[in-house]
Write a protein that holds these residues in place. Sequence first.
Motif, PDB file in Angstrom:
ATOM      1  N   ILE A  29       0.844  -1.192   0.000  1.00  0.00           N
ATOM      2  CA  ILE A  29       0.000   0.000   0.000  1.00  0.00           C
ATOM      3  C   ILE A  29       0.882   1.246   0.000  1.00  0.00           C
ATOM      4  O   ILE A  29       1.706   1.429   0.904  1.00  0.00           O
ATOM      5  N   PRO A  30       0.748   2.123  -1.012  1.00  0.00           N
ATOM      6  CA  PRO A  30       1.586   3.332  -1.050  1.00  0.00           C
ATOM      7  C   PRO A  30       1.315   4.229   0.154  1.00  0.00           C
ATOM      8  O   PRO A  30       0.162   4.437   0.529  1.00  0.00           O
ATOM      9  N   SER A  31       2.359   4.741   0.725  1.00  0.00           N
ATOM     10  CA  SER A  31       2.192   5.614   1.892  1.00  0.00           C
ATOM     11  C   SER A  31       1.386   6.857   1.563  1.00  0.00           C
ATOM     12  O   SER A  31       0.641   7.367   2.404  1.00  0.00           O
ATOM     13  N   VAL A  32       1.532   7.369   0.331  1.00  0.00           N
ATOM     14  CA  VAL A  32       0.793   8.577  -0.040  1.00  0.00           C
ATOM     15  C   VAL A  32      -0.712   8.343  -0.036  1.00  0.00           C
ATOM     16  O   VAL A  32      -1.489   9.297   0.060  1.00  0.00           O
ATOM     17  N   ALA A  33      -1.120   7.061  -0.138  1.00  0.00           N
ATOM     18  CA  ALA A  33      -2.547   6.769  -0.079  1.00  0.00           C
ATOM     19  C   ALA A  33      -3.119   7.026   1.312  1.00  0.00           C
ATOM     20  O   ALA A  33      -4.334   7.135   1.484  1.00  0.00           O
ATOM     21  N   LEU A  34      -2.232   7.142   2.302  1.00  0.00           N
ATOM     22  CA  LEU A  34      -2.669   7.404   3.674  1.00  0.00           C
ATOM     23  C   LEU A  34      -2.787   8.896   3.976  1.00  0.00           C
ATOM     24  O   LEU A  34      -3.188   9.276   5.078  1.00  0.00           O
ATOM     25  N   ILE A  35      -2.426   9.744   3.004  1.00  0.00           N
ATOM     26  CA  ILE A  35      -2.445  11.188   3.244  1.00  0.00           C
ATOM     27  C   ILE A  35      -3.829  11.688   3.667  1.00  0.00           C
ATOM     28  O   ILE A  35      -3.942  12.442   4.647  1.00  0.00           O
ATOM     29  N   LEU A  80       4.764  12.438   9.733  1.00  0.00           N
ATOM     30  CA  LEU A  80       5.457  11.397  10.484  1.00  0.00           C
ATOM     31  C   LEU A  80       4.803  10.038  10.277  1.00  0.00           C
ATOM     32  O   LEU A  80       5.484   9.006  10.192  1.00  0.00           O
ATOM     33  N   ILE A  81       3.487  10.017  10.177  1.00  0.00           N
ATOM     34  CA  ILE A  81       2.769   8.759   9.931  1.00  0.00           C
ATOM     35  C   ILE A  81       3.219   8.146   8.604  1.00  0.00           C
ATOM     36  O   ILE A  81       3.470   6.938   8.510  1.00  0.00           O
ATOM     37  N   LEU A  82       3.336   8.968   7.579  1.00  0.00           N
ATOM     38  CA  LEU A  82       3.774   8.473   6.269  1.00  0.00           C
ATOM     39  C   LEU A  82       5.200   7.933   6.336  1.00  0.00           C
ATOM     40  O   LEU A  82       5.502   6.877   5.766  1.00  0.00           O
ATOM     41  N   VAL A  83       6.073   8.674   7.007  1.00  0.00           N
ATOM     42  CA  VAL A  83       7.473   8.274   7.114  1.00  0.00           C
ATOM     43  C   VAL A  83       7.603   6.929   7.821  1.00  0.00           C
ATOM     44  O   VAL A  83       8.304   6.027   7.359  1.00  0.00           O
ATOM     45  N   VAL A  84       6.920   6.807   8.958  1.00  0.00           N
ATOM     46  CA  VAL A  84       7.010   5.566   9.737  1.00  0.00           C
ATOM     47  C   VAL A  84       6.425   4.395   8.958  1.00  0.00           C
ATOM     48  O   VAL A  84       7.025   3.306   8.913  1.00  0.00           O
ATOM     49  N   TYR A  85       5.289   4.606   8.331  1.00  0.00           N
ATOM     50  CA  TYR A  85       4.637   3.508   7.609  1.00  0.00           C
ATOM     51  C   TYR A  85       5.521   3.002   6.471  1.00  0.00           C
ATOM     52  O   TYR A  85       5.699   1.786   6.303  1.00  0.00           O
ATOM     53  N   ALA A  86       6.071   3.909   5.686  1.00  0.00           N
ATOM     54  CA  ALA A  86       6.881   3.490   4.542  1.00  0.00           C
ATOM     55  C   ALA A  86       8.193   2.851   4.980  1.00  0.00           C
ATOM     56  O   ALA A  86       8.644   1.860   4.389  1.00  0.00           O
ATOM     57  N   GLY A 117       5.510  14.444   2.115  1.00  0.00           N
ATOM     58  CA  GLY A 117       4.455  14.842   3.038  1.00  0.00           C
ATOM     59  C   GLY A 117       4.399  16.351   3.219  1.00  0.00           C
ATOM     60  O   GLY A 117       3.325  16.953   3.251  1.00  0.00           O
ATOM     61  N   GLU A 118       5.568  16.973   3.321  1.00  0.00           N
ATOM     62  CA  GLU A 118       5.602  18.428   3.484  1.00  0.00           C
ATOM     63  C   GLU A 118       5.084  19.134   2.228  1.00  0.00           C
ATOM     64  O   GLU A 118       4.418  20.164   2.312  1.00  0.00           O
ATOM     65  N   LEU A 119       5.398  18.580   1.063  1.00  0.00           N
ATOM     66  CA  LEU A 119       4.926  19.160  -0.193  1.00  0.00           C
ATOM     67  C   LEU A 119       3.409  19.100  -0.307  1.00  0.00           C
ATOM     68  O   LEU A 119       2.751  20.082  -0.653  1.00  0.00           O
ATOM     69  N   ILE A 120       2.847  17.926  -0.029  1.00  0.00           N
ATOM     70  CA  ILE A 120       1.422  17.699  -0.272  1.00  0.00           C
ATOM     71  C   ILE A 120       0.563  18.142   0.908  1.00  0.00           C
ATOM     72  O   ILE A 120      -0.463  18.813   0.738  1.00  0.00           O
ATOM     73  N   ILE A 121       0.986  17.768   2.110  1.00  0.00           N
ATOM     74  CA  ILE A 121       0.195  18.079   3.298  1.00  0.00           C
ATOM     75  C   ILE A 121       0.368  19.532   3.721  1.00  0.00           C
ATOM     76  O   ILE A 121      -0.559  20.165   4.219  1.00  0.00           O
ATOM     77  N   GLY A 122       1.577  20.057   3.522  1.00  0.00           N
ATOM     78  CA  GLY A 122       1.850  21.420   3.948  1.00  0.00           C
ATOM     79  C   GLY A 122       2.374  21.511   5.359  1.00  0.00           C
ATOM     80  O   GLY A 122       2.333  22.579   5.977  1.00  0.00           O
ATOM     81  N   SER A 123       2.892  20.398   5.881  1.00  0.00           N
ATOM     82  CA  SER A 123       3.490  20.443   7.216  1.00  0.00           C
ATOM     83  C   SER A 123       4.833  21.171   7.138  1.00  0.00           C
ATOM     84  O   SER A 123       5.455  21.227   6.081  1.00  0.00           O
TER      85      SER A 123
END
Length: 254
Positions: free
Chosen positions: A99-105, A120-126, A191-197
């Motif tokens: 499952i791609p991590s970006v799908a969890l965004i 952080l959730i994306l980083v840990v999952y991947a 994650g920073e690019l897409i989520i804006g964190s």
Amino acid sequence: MRFLLGLIGLIGFGALLELVPATGLIPDRYLPPTSRILATAADEVADARFWNALLDTLITWGLGLGIAVAGGVAVGVLIGSVPLLRAATASTIEFLRPIPSVALIPLAVLLYGSTITSTLILVVYASFWQVLVQVLHGVADVDPVARDTAAVYRLGRWATVRYLIWPTTLPYAVTGFRLAASVALILAITGELIIGSPGLGKEIAVAQESGAVPQMYALVVVTGLIGVAANLLTRTAERRVLAWHPSVRGEVPA
């Protein structure tokens, strides 16, 4: 010699990027010359906002990587050491791992908004799967004769893990750590690019949206340098941790 060739290749690539806009092949408003990108990068280094973004990215990367490595090693050794447990979880692992991590965004943003926690959730999952799979392979690679010998001598579970399973698994775990380090950095920036964190990824997105093209390229170059530095550090750590291993002792310095 290898380092010198790599440096020459990097200089050649920079020279090519300097020439392409000058020839008019690509307008410099879309692809600034290398000299302008480097000058903009120097300006960014002098800005406190850049260092805050860099720190946010490194914190997300380091924290996510640490959690993933600790969890991957612990879960991998536990599952790999119990044949029944490994058989019971094999299909679940094979289902979740691709499952791609970006799908969890969407889920991460829904739960935590545009915060570091979401990234952080994306980083840990991947990163977790990179370590877990390698550790499982390492546990499975334990010599059956050595395992039987440990059973004959009634070695306890912890002693078996320490003196039998862990020495065999360590090279796999280190490989998983090296792979996870790269994946963690990619997902942190994504994650920073897409989520804006907060972080360099967000700064890249802001520069792109505001039309600050040289600044965007300068920040991209910085993220590339971070990736190179991370790879060098993990390679160095791998050689130190596995100095006793034949694969490392047999290396010839370049």
